[in-house]
Motif scaffolding. Structure first.
Motif, PDB file in Angstrom:
ATOM      1  N   LYS A  31      -9.459  -2.978   6.695  1.00 14.18           N
ATOM      2  CA  LYS A  31      -8.771  -1.834   7.293  1.00 14.18           C
ATOM      3  C   LYS A  31      -7.639  -1.376   6.385  1.00 14.18           C
ATOM      4  O   LYS A  31      -7.004  -2.203   5.721  1.00 14.18           O
ATOM      5  CB  LYS A  31      -8.174  -2.238   8.636  1.00 14.18           C
ATOM      6  CG  LYS A  31      -9.201  -2.404   9.715  1.00 14.18           C
ATOM      7  CD  LYS A  31      -8.520  -2.715  11.026  1.00 14.18           C
ATOM      8  CE  LYS A  31      -9.555  -2.936  12.110  1.00 14.18           C
ATOM      9  NZ  LYS A  31      -8.973  -3.337  13.380  1.00 14.18           N
ATOM     10  N   LYS A  65     -12.109   6.712  10.249  1.00 16.41           N
ATOM     11  CA  LYS A  65     -12.081   6.151   8.886  1.00 16.41           C
ATOM     12  C   LYS A  65     -11.707   7.223   7.876  1.00 16.41           C
ATOM     13  O   LYS A  65     -12.113   8.377   8.008  1.00 16.41           O
ATOM     14  CB  LYS A  65     -13.465   5.633   8.490  1.00 16.41           C
ATOM     15  CG  LYS A  65     -13.898   4.386   9.221  1.00 16.41           C
ATOM     16  CD  LYS A  65     -15.230   3.936   8.682  1.00 16.41           C
ATOM     17  CE  LYS A  65     -15.646   2.642   9.372  1.00 16.41           C
ATOM     18  NZ  LYS A  65     -16.963   2.206   8.928  1.00 16.41           N
ATOM     19  N   GLU A  70     -11.424   1.905   7.740  1.00 17.30           N
ATOM     20  CA  GLU A  70     -10.897   2.097   9.089  1.00 17.30           C
ATOM     21  C   GLU A  70      -9.379   2.128   9.018  1.00 17.30           C
ATOM     22  O   GLU A  70      -8.773   1.381   8.247  1.00 17.30           O
ATOM     23  CB  GLU A  70     -11.356   0.919   9.947  1.00 17.30           C
ATOM     24  CG  GLU A  70     -11.458   1.249  11.403  1.00 17.30           C
ATOM     25  CD  GLU A  70     -12.005   0.066  12.182  1.00 17.30           C
ATOM     26  OE1 GLU A  70     -11.363  -0.296  13.173  1.00 17.30           O
ATOM     27  OE2 GLU A  70     -13.049  -0.494  11.760  1.00 17.30           O
ATOM     28  N   GLU A  72      -5.719   1.535  10.514  1.00 21.38           N
ATOM     29  CA  GLU A  72      -4.935   0.797  11.520  1.00 21.38           C
ATOM     30  C   GLU A  72      -3.492   1.299  11.448  1.00 21.38           C
ATOM     31  O   GLU A  72      -2.882   1.291  10.377  1.00 21.38           O
ATOM     32  CB  GLU A  72      -4.982  -0.704  11.208  1.00 21.38           C
ATOM     33  CG  GLU A  72      -4.184  -1.526  12.192  1.00 21.38           C
ATOM     34  CD  GLU A  72      -4.170  -3.012  11.835  1.00 21.38           C
ATOM     35  OE1 GLU A  72      -4.939  -3.446  10.934  1.00 21.38           O
ATOM     36  OE2 GLU A  72      -3.363  -3.732  12.442  1.00 21.38           O
TER      37      GLU A  72
END
Ligand code: BEZ
Length: 391
Positions: A31, A65, A70, A72
């Motif tokens: 991430k 994304k 992805e 965070e």
């Protein structure tokens, strides 16, 4: 207990599995951690929330994304407090190991963040704070802004006030970098056309005890007032200005922050106020209409300038990340991609100056009902006062 034959069989199966696994199979990319350092309390709380909403909207539109990674989000409430800013940004960088920092709203906070970003090399995207130095004296290859330099809306408002025939003005602001620099931009445009600044009034951020200053404005008898306030402070100033009876006799102008995201609370007291800003209601372009519709559907709210800047901070991150295939350690390539990009913003497309600040149109807006309606362009393709910086 497995016997030797069973162990041999298991071993052969494992070996076969590793041979038949596709050669291109890779572990999913980790991430990408984005530190959101914004005010979630105090006079700028609504601004911080709108920026986060805008940022999240773009990430959601991309399926969560950017460049295959992805996203965070790790949030910190900076309380618009410059004294806590260095600790807050260091927590994000050193404790939470974020890859990118996005923040903040207050110019004093952003200057502390820029100092740390410059030293540590961490990518920083500023989604509001206009401190001229961030894309001026402090500019760096890893620092970008999706909003404005304070000088820009100040200068554009000054030009608009000259055009509307004003000659003698009083300025009023919170006394800190944003106010000083917006007044500075305003004065540059206003005085070079022979305008006179009768008085420069100020009070410390985030005070809202305007009464004594409003009395001084009335006594000075200017033909207009230039103001910078934002968020909760702007709501109170506009209401107090009207309650003091000044709205009828002395036209109030300001950088667009005076009436952006605040009109519900200001009501009729804001009617007719003229401001300049790099966003407006009623642009009616396909790009802005799509953004507004998506924002309204997602949050059941109309977007404001802060939401748009948050959205564009995510768009800028996406452009940089796409160029480095998600590898934020490739800072030079990340910066090169942004420096040649045209950002497809709801405000209208913009490019970045050599010191990484938007070069953009500043709209002249007038409050009509609950809208900061565009009534033209105050300054076209206005750059920032930064002289560019060696990267
Ligand atoms: C600033 O501190 O730079 C700022 C805060 C709110 C609105 C605009 C500028």
């Amino acid at each position: 207990m497995k016997n030797r034959r069973q162990l041999l069989f298991t071993g052969l199966m494992l070996a076969a599995a590793s041979i038949t696994a596709p050669a291109h199979a890779q572990a999913p990319a980790a991430k990408l951690k984005v530190g959101l350092m914004l005010p979630y309390t105090g006079t700028f709380a609504a601004l911080g929330n709108a920026i986060e909403n805008g940022f999240r909207l773009h990430v959601t539109e991309q399926g969560g994304k950017l460049a295959g990674r992805e996203i965070e989000l790790i949030k910190v409430d900076d309380e618009s407090d410059p004294a806590k800013a260095t600790d807050n940004v260091n927590k994000l960088i050193k404790r939470d190991n974020v890859d990118v920092v996005v923040g903040s709203v207050h110019s004093g906070v952003a200057m502390a963040m820029a100092r740390v970003a410059k030293q540590s090399g961490t990518l920083l995207i500023v989604p509001n704070a206009g401190a001229d130095a961030v894309t001026g004296a402090m500019c760096a290859p890893n620092i970008f802004r999706s909003s404005f330099a304070n000088w820009q809306p100040g200068y554009a408002t000054g030009e608009a006030m000259v055009q509307r025939g004003h000659k003698k003005v009083v300025t009023i602001t919170w006394k800190y970098a944003a106010g000083d620099e917006m007044v500075g931009g305003f004065k540059e445009a206003f005085q070079k056309s022979g305008g006179q600044v009768l008085k420069e009034l100020s009070l410390p951020f985030p005070n809202v005890e305007f009464q004594a200053l409003l009395t001084e404005i009335a006594a000075s008898k200017p033909d207009a007032v230039f103001a910078f306030f934002a968020g909760g402070g702007a709501v109170k100033f506009v209401k107090d200005y009207a309650a003091a009876g000044l709205k009828k006799s002395i036209p109030l102008y300001g950088t667009g922050f005076l009436t952006d995201g605040t009109l519900e609370a200001q009501g009729a007291d804001a009617d007719g106020i003229l401001t300049a800003l790099h966003y407006a209601d009623g642009l009616n372009t396909p790009r802005d209409n799509a953004f507004r519709l998506a924002y309204a559907k997602t949050y059941k709210l109309q977007p404001d300038v802060y939401a748009m800047q948050g959205y564009d901070a995510a768009q800028m991150l996406a452009v940089g990340l796409a160029a480095v295939k998600g590898d934020v350690t490739k800072k030079a390539e990340f910066a090169a991609a942004l420096r040649k990009a045209r950002i497809d913003s709801p405000r209208g497309t913009f490019t970045l100056s050599p010191s990484h600040n938007p070069v953009q149109n500043l709209y002249l807006r007038q409050v009509v009902g609950k809208e900061n309606r565009s009534i033209g362009i105050a300054s076209k393709a206005l750059g920032d006062p930064g002289k560019g910086c060696s990267m």
